[in-house]
Design an enzyme around this catalytic site. Structure first.
Site, PDB file in Angstrom:
ATOM      1  CG  ASP A  14      -8.920  -7.273   1.089  1.00  0.00           C
ATOM      2  OD1 ASP A  14      -8.573  -6.087   1.183  1.00  0.00           O
ATOM      3  OD2 ASP A  14     -10.042  -7.622   0.687  1.00  0.00           O
ATOM      4  CG  HIS A  42      -1.393  -2.101  -0.551  1.00  0.00           C
ATOM      5  ND1 HIS A  42      -0.635  -1.899  -1.680  1.00  0.00           N
ATOM      6  CD2 HIS A  42      -2.449  -2.855  -0.953  1.00  0.00           C
ATOM      7  CE1 HIS A  42      -1.212  -2.501  -2.711  1.00  0.00           C
ATOM      8  NE2 HIS A  42      -2.315  -3.071  -2.285  1.00  0.00           N
TER       9      HIS A  42
END
EC number: 6.3.4.4
Length: 429
Positions: A14, A42
């Site tokens: 992340d 993503h």
């Protein structure tokens, strides 16, 4: 000659890899995924429009860029087709741009059922998987019984599938006490997948090598983060693949000496999703502030991320594990307005007879040593020139560089691809 650049996460995932891959693909001819599956998430923001990708490489939005899914990826065909449909509805010609290795192991319905049944049985001791079948699919690969994409085109598919479903159904019904997977339904799915994916299957290793020999710039896009690596992460609270730079070669077939630059994507603070140790985790108002301002919710699971101070010691190790050439510091703007910033500069280590484990037990036992720096009140949002950053922000960045022994080459000051400071472009380094 072209440059081959690796972009990967240096923390617990992340970190903002999607945006940076999307930014750098302006100079790339191809982008390849080399590990993981649709457990990745993503997020790209281009001209204010948000796109979330889970399986398809982040370069798919760039015209003229070919995207590859390498053999190290476990492929969920249903998730792939759903993602393709969403992109195609927005005018992205996915079938023209995407190529897939026939050696990808497939994530089948029984893998998803096993993943979810196992997590449920673990109760409070759960690992925190996404429940999407990633681990069980890699398990079948290592046990040399996986059904790969190539098997969809072979005559013995039915026999292989029947044997595997019988094997996994025994676990599902007898041990986990859940419903069995239907053979006929699964075989029907396989036949549908074969027709949908047929035109995108290619020898990814050879295609990438030909692009390399032609002097094209290539990019290799990692998923998750270094501290989730199956070998070097906080085991067992890890993913099931090789997340580090070494995974590029095994996951695409492009040898390590062909890789020119490794960029580690790193948040200006630290986050983690799900279970597992987190030495610099915050449980106070600052942690809540980071979560709120940083919009810290997983792109794949929607789960709230745990937040904490920057852990320079963990990052220093990630630099070594990946032979990082430089790092990209993301979400610097989230720190705007904090009076003080703490950096974890090392650990107080417990006495142990087993040094160097660096697994979950190690990280649970350590306590961080902190160094305090002054924050800044000015906004850094959208700044694209390093000289315009607040002085204390520059001091913070320089201190991180000194602690990890690696330069900060890129700084992200917002979610849009334009909100970026590029000090050294990996393709020009």
């Amino acid at each position: 000659m072209g440059k081959n650049v690796v972009v990967l996460g240096s923390q617990w995932g992340d970190e903002g890899k999607g945006k940076i891959v999307d930014l750098l693909t302006e100079k790339a001819s191809a982008v390849a995924r080399f590990q993981g599956g649709h457990n990745a998430g993503h997020t790209l923001v281009v001209d204010g429009k948000t796109t979330v990708l889970h399986l398809i490489p982040s370069g798919i939005l760039r015209e003229g860029v070919t995207c590859f899914i390498g053999n190290g990826v476990v492929l969920a065909p249903d998730a792939l087709l759903k993602e393709m449909k969403g992109l195609e509805e927005n005018g992205v010609p996915v079938r023209e741009r995407l190529r897939i290795s026939p050696n990808c192991p497939l994530i089948m319905p029984y893998h998803v059922a096993l993943d979810q049944a196992r997590e449920a049985k673990r109760g409070s001791g759960k690992i925190g998987t996404t429940g999407r079948g990633i681990g069980p699919a890699y398990e079948d690969k290592v046990a040399r019984r996986a059904i790969k994409l190539a098997d969809l085109f072979r005559d013995d598919l039915e026999e292989k599938l029947r044997n595997l479903i019988e094997y996994h159904n025994f676990q599902l019904t007898q041990y986990y006490k859940v419903e069995a997977i239907d053979f006929d339904e699964t075989l029907k799915l396989c036949k549908e997948w074969k027709e949908e994916i047929r035109g995108m299957v290619t020898d990814v290793t050879e295609d990438l090598n030909q692009l390399r020999l032609a002097g094209k710039n290539l990019m290799f896009e990692g998923a998750q983060g270094t501290l989730l690596d199956i070998d070097h992460g906080t085991y067992p609270f890890v993913t099931s693949s090789s997340v580090t730079a070494g995974g590029v070669s095994t996951g695409t077939g492009i040898g390590p000496l062909y890789l020119d630059y490794v960029l580690g994507i790193t948040k200006a603070y630290t986050t983690r999703v799900g279970s597992g140790p987190f030495p610099t985790e915050l449980f106070d108002d600052v942690g809540a502030h980071l979560a709120k301002v940083g919009h810290e919710f997983g792109a794949t699971t929607g789960r709230a991320r745990r937040c904490g101070w920057f852990d320079a010691e963990a990052l220093r190790r990630a630099v070594v594990l990946n032979s990082m050439s430089g790092i990209c510091l993301t979400k610097l703007d989230v720190l705007d307005g904090l009076e003080e910033l703490l950096i974890g500069v090392g650990y107080n280590l417990p006495e142990t007879e087993c040094a160097g484990a660096h697994d979950a037990e190690f990280y649970e036992a350590v306590t961080p040593k902190y160094e305090t720096l002054q924050g800044w009140s000015e906004s850094t949002v959208g700044i694209t020139n390093y000289d315009e950053l607040p002085e204390n922000a520059k001091i913070y960045i320089k201190r991180i560089e000194a602690l990890i022994g690696c330069p900060v080459d890129i700084i992200s000051t917002g979610p849009d691809r334009e909100e970026t400071i590029v000090l050294r472009d990996p393709y020009d380094a």
